[in-house]
Enzyme design. Structure first.
Site, short mmCIF file in Angstrom:
data_model
loop_
_atom_site.label_atom_id
_atom_site.label_comp_id
_atom_site.label_asym_id
_atom_site.label_seq_id
_atom_site.Cartn_x
_atom_site.Cartn_y
_atom_site.Cartn_z
N LYS A 173 53.19 -0.73 81.78
CA LYS A 173 52.35 -1.19 80.66
C LYS A 173 52.20 -2.71 80.74
CE LYS A 173 51.95 -0.65 75.60
NZ LYS A 173 52.63 -0.14 74.38
N SER A 199 49.90 3.04 71.63
CA SER A 199 49.19 1.99 72.33
C SER A 199 49.37 2.05 73.86
CB SER A 199 49.70 0.64 71.85
OG SER A 199 51.07 0.45 72.20
N SER A 221 54.17 4.44 70.10
CA SER A 221 53.26 4.06 71.18
C SER A 221 53.56 4.69 72.54
CB SER A 221 53.22 2.55 71.34
OG SER A 221 52.43 2.00 70.31
#
Lengths: 472, 478
Positions: A67, A142, A166
């Site tokens: 990420k 997310s 997330s």
């Protein structure tokens, strides 16, 4: 889709470079927009080294997607924000050091909601990521890029971060496995903070076994994170196909109004399946659940308003024209942050302000204590809790993005876990009109072993995880 | 009893840099940056890079506790760090890690010499925080075309010592600062000679009115001057029928005046909240062990000096007022005994140390400019009566101005004391040449003897011992 052990066999034969090339090719031809940066040169070089020199790490030669809010030395790290344009960190996050030590190959940096603020990966400055199961739908957020990359076969493993769901939300929407560990189990050193007291880095994979193998590599004490906990655990060895005697608590508050019928049905079926395998079900009450969402957003936004103050264009990232410092800071922040980030900074600043601090921030902390107590009470009777990860399957791109409140409401089942700091794993447990459904298995503090065992047993006795999106 | 005619109330917030620690407060960067290029001792943590996290330096906490104990504070059960949120270019994270509720220590006091004898100044609290970077301008801040930032200082451990508003005059404020600095030096946590080691914010009100806060004063003298100016300013405001307003002011050191920075309405809202990246620190168990390590503090040492060495209280005060001289004194006595197998009279030692101090101060030099061995030789020459007091002063001055060694200077200048026949001859001559003085003395004017002694000294070029000359004179005059 290949698992770690399958890939390892090929790597032993000396073909890490070939594997990396295959993944790079898939990323290159992808419509998902799962990556912000593809670290082609780096990945090829690492794979080549492993092929020529060998490596005895547990993830030697295995590509991992990261990420883009995790600091990677020498690789652009943007948090999907314009404000970090051109920022190449001079240091590796703790988890990246661990991955490198284990021989993993960093294949790229994945798309996300800007600064991890979102539930759909639509607030990224680099455009939305698409759901591999339906390109018109969101992958969740997310960590949408990481989940989509794993679901779409663009990486066998990925790391995300979970502040209020997330990791679990996109795992659920994309039909993969995602783990939010106990607060403190994985060092946050190098994770660019959104809300420090809530978030943990978490792994994505297509199977529970792969999650455990990745988790074994990245978990563990790090002196550079004061909230890091010193516990020596081997998670892979906890994987047993056995839930006999396991007490599953089912909190009815998580199956309430607003939860999709098919989601309810799939999760109840899963619980039934585990009961068939020898577990027993008990009802638990978690009466403060209804206050979790507002407490979560106040705490997260308050912390965020402070955490994001450092992005002022003085030392790295976007730079405005030189003027007095006050105007320069304002210009950079006005141009560099997207609307959702600005909204959260403003709300968080407000919640911490003199005159409102007690009314909002302190009250939220009190609610947090009550939520923790809910879990402590529930875990007096239950070994694990099972609930839907998300109240519904993936929604359409653009469907909720103009209605922030309805997006915030989507986090209703995931945020209490972060407030309490307990671990939770989301695993595929069904489909609704061709879209994956995820259920979360929630555990006691530091009892990842039991939730991994529960998820593993479920996976061994069902085939939801083997299904793959078509036409990619 | 001090009347305090203007109703002056002064409270000070002193930022002390714990610069004797090896590393900064939240990272491993060195504190020894003063001679190195800007931004050469920085890391992701003290630069506030995205993702970097602070880790508390336990040695800094220990030093802070040590100071708290020395200031008679109560050390808390547990301590917590907070974020103070504000934007400024020297602050790389956009917030400063500091303390708010649960400071490391609170409720202490310092005893100073006040306007009316011993005066106790309360210590509200002493809390830890991190130092920001340093802004550098070309010329003055308002004229410079640019600002440069040096983050070497960023993350240095600071201790903010907040006093109660117990000082009643700028002089007391200065004495408080001197005393605080004195104590800090004894604790070995602080080198006051390094740039920015001690910075002062001063709060002052008169006649029960609102207070003004004067920010960032860098010297003790500056603090006294700023406060003197501020009293005059506030009195003028009242005299004109105005009201003193609550505000923050800036001290212009060059012009020695204070200027308004911002009023209460513009005051910052720092939005304090607990630093989530640092867990509360349980320190209740630390204090007893640290207390054991507390050195003898200035007041205790001063009393011991009077008792043990029989020196005067003001001499003891002057010696203990600076750690370096207190240590010099005791080391000197010991070194003398080691060297000459004989005890040196402490009273003689302190008298000559004061002479040395005066000569060094006059030349703006520190103790390092004068070799201790030379001072030992000089004292030995005095004790064995080989030189006179005037001769000793001459040697000290010559060593400071021209260098050399005491023996060389004694030989070169012929400073060896003269005795016996030479003194007798000089006395006889002096009596012969000054009949009027002799007559005056015999008529009962005791003072006339002094001019005769002066004449003897002149004849011997100062090498006679004045006391011996006097005795010989008395003998001859019957």
């Amino acid at each position: 889709m290949a698992t770690i052990n399958e890939l390892k066999e090929r790597i032993h034969a000396g073909s890490s470079e070939e594997i990396v090339a295959e993944y790079l090719e898939r990323i290159g031809g992808s419509k998902l927009n799962a990556f912000i940066t593809v670290a082609k040169e780096n990945a090829r070089k690492c794979a080549k080294e492993i092929d020529s020199e060998g490596h005895d790490g547990s993830l030697a030669g295995i590509p991992v997607a990261i990420k883009d809010n995790i600091s990677t030395k020498g690789i652009l790290t943007t948090c999907a924000s314009k404000i970090l344009t051109g920022y190449v960190p001079p240091y590796d996050a703790h988890v990246i050091e661990r991955l490198k030590d284990a021989g993993a190959v960093i294949i790229g940096k994945t798309n996300m909601d800007e600064f991890a603020m979102g539930t759909s990966t639509e607030t990224s400055f680099y455009g939305p990521t698409r759901n591999p199961w339906d390109l018109d739908r969101v992958p969740g957020g997310s960590s949408g890029g990481s989940a989509a990359a794993v679901a779409g076969g663009e990486a066998p493993l990925a790391l995300g971060s979970d502040t209020g769901g997330s990791v679990r939300c996109p795992a659920s929407f994309c039909g993969v496995v995602g783990l939010k560990p106990t607060y403190g189990v994985i060092s946050r050193y190098g994770l660019i903070s959104y809300a420090n007291s809530l978030e943990q880095i978490g792994p994505f994979a297509t199977t529970v076994r792969d999650i455990a193998m990745l988790f074994d590599v990245i978990a563990g004490y790090d002196a550079r994170d004061s909230t890091s906990v010193d516990k020596d655990v081997n998670y892979s060895s906890a994987l047993k196909n056995d839930v006999s005697g396991l007490k599953i608590g089912v909190p009815e508050e998580y199956f309430g109004e607003g939860t999709d019928e098919n989601v309810n049905k799939a999760v109840w079926n899963a619980i039934q399946k585990l009961e068939d395998l020898g577990a027993t079900r008990i009802e638990v009450k978690m009466p403060h659940t209804k206050y979790a969402l507002s407490a979560y957003y106040i705490i997260a936004m308050s912390e965020a308003s402070s955490n994001l103050a450092r992005f002022d264009g003085m030392r790295y990232g976007l730079r405005a024209e030189d003027s007095d410092w006050h105007s320069t800071f304002s210009q950079v922040r006005a141009a560099g942050f997207g609307d959702e980030v600005k909204r959260r900074i403003l709300l968080g600043t407000y919640a911490l302000s003199a005159g409102y601090h007690d009314k909002y921030y302190l009250k939220a902390l009190k609610v947090r204590t009550l939520i923790k107590q809910d879990f402590e009470l529930a875990f007096k009777d239950a070994d694990v809790l099972i609930a839907p990860t998300m109240p519904y399957p993936a929604f359409r791109l653009g469907e909720k993005i103009d209605d922030p409140l309805s997006l915030y409401l989507a986090d209703v089942d995931t945020v209490p876990i972060n407030l309490a700091g307990v671990p939770s794993i989301s695993v595929p447990c069904g489909f609704s009109h061709g879209l994956p459904i995820g259920m979360q298995v929630i555990g006691k503090h530091f009892d990842e072993a039991t939730i991994l065992r529960t998820a593993y047993t479920f996976e061994e006795n069902t085939d939801f995880h083997t299904q793959q999106p078509e036409g990619l | 009893m001090y009347e305090n005619p203007d109703g002056v109330m002064i409270g000070l917030e002193v930022h002390v840099q714990l610069n004797k620690l090896k590393t900064k407060v939240f990272c491993g960067c060195t504190t020894d940056y003063h001679n190195d290029p800007p931004n050469s001792h920085v890391c992701p943590v003290c630069l506030g890079l995205p993702g970097a996290l602070p880790v508390i330096n336990k040695k800094a906490v220990e030093a802070a506790i040590k100071v708290g104990l020395a200031l008679n504070c109560k050390v808390e059960e547990h301590t917590q760090f907070y974020r103070k949120n504000y934007y400024y270019p020297d602050l790389p994270k956009g917030f400063q890690i500091t303390q708010y509720d649960f400071p490391i220590s609170s409720g202490g006091y310092i005893v100073i010499e006040g306007e009316d004898g011993e005066h106790r100044v309360g210590i509200t609290r002493a809390h830890m925080e991190e130092d920001p970077g340093r802004l550098v301008h070309e010329g003055t801040i308002d004229k410079s075309k640019y600002t440069l930032i040096d983050y070497n200082r960023s993350g240095m451990a600071l201790l903010e010592v907040v006093s109660d508003p117990d000082m009643r005059s700028p002089k007391e404020a200065r004495r408080y600062l001197d005393k605080l600095r004195n104590i800090l030096e004894y604790l070995d946590v602080f080198d006051g000679n390094l740039e920015g080691a001690l910075r002062v914010d001063a709060n002052i009100s008169i006649m029960g009115g609102q207070r003004a806060e004067i920010k960032n004063i860098s010297s003790h003298k500056g603090a006294e001057r700023a406060l003197l100016y501020e009293i005059v300013r506030q009195k003028n405001v009242l005299r004109r029928g105005g009201v003193v307003v609550l505000e923050t002011r800036h001290f212009d050191e060059a012009r020695e005046i204070t200027l308004s920075m911002r009023s209460k309405e513009e005051a910052h809202d720092y939005r304090y909240f607990p630093e989530p990246d640092l867990v509360p620190l349980k320190i209740s168990g630390w204090a007893p062990a640290i207390k054991e390590t507390l050195p003898e503090l200035p007041d205790a040492r001063r009393m011991r000096f009077v008792e043990q060495y029989g020196i005067k209280d003001d001499q003891a005060k002057s010696l203990t007022g600076e750690l370096v001289w207190a240590n010099y004194f005791e080391d000197f006595l010991k070194a003398y005994k080691d060297e000459y197998k004989e005890k040196l009279d402490p009273k003689l030692a302190v008298a000559w140390i004061e002479v040395l101090k005066g000569e060094l101060n006059y030349r703006d030099l520190t103790v390092d400019a004068f070799k201790k061995e030379d001072m030992l030789s000089i004292l030995e020459l005095l004790v064995s009566k080989k030189i006179t007091e005037d001769g000793a002063v001459d040697i000290i001055r010559t060593l400071l101005d021209k260098g050399g060694s005491p023996d060389e200077i004694v030989a070169e200048k012929g400073l060896l004391k003269v005795e016996g026949d030479i003194v007798s001859t000089a006395v006889e001559e002096a009596i012969k040449e000054n009949p009027q003085a002799v007559a005056d003395y015999k008529a009962g004017k005791e003072k006339a003897l002094n001019s005769l002694v002066g004449a003897v000294m002149k004849k011997t070029k100062g090498r006679a011992d004045a006391r011996a000359a006097r005795e010989v004179l008395l003998g001859k005059l019957g």
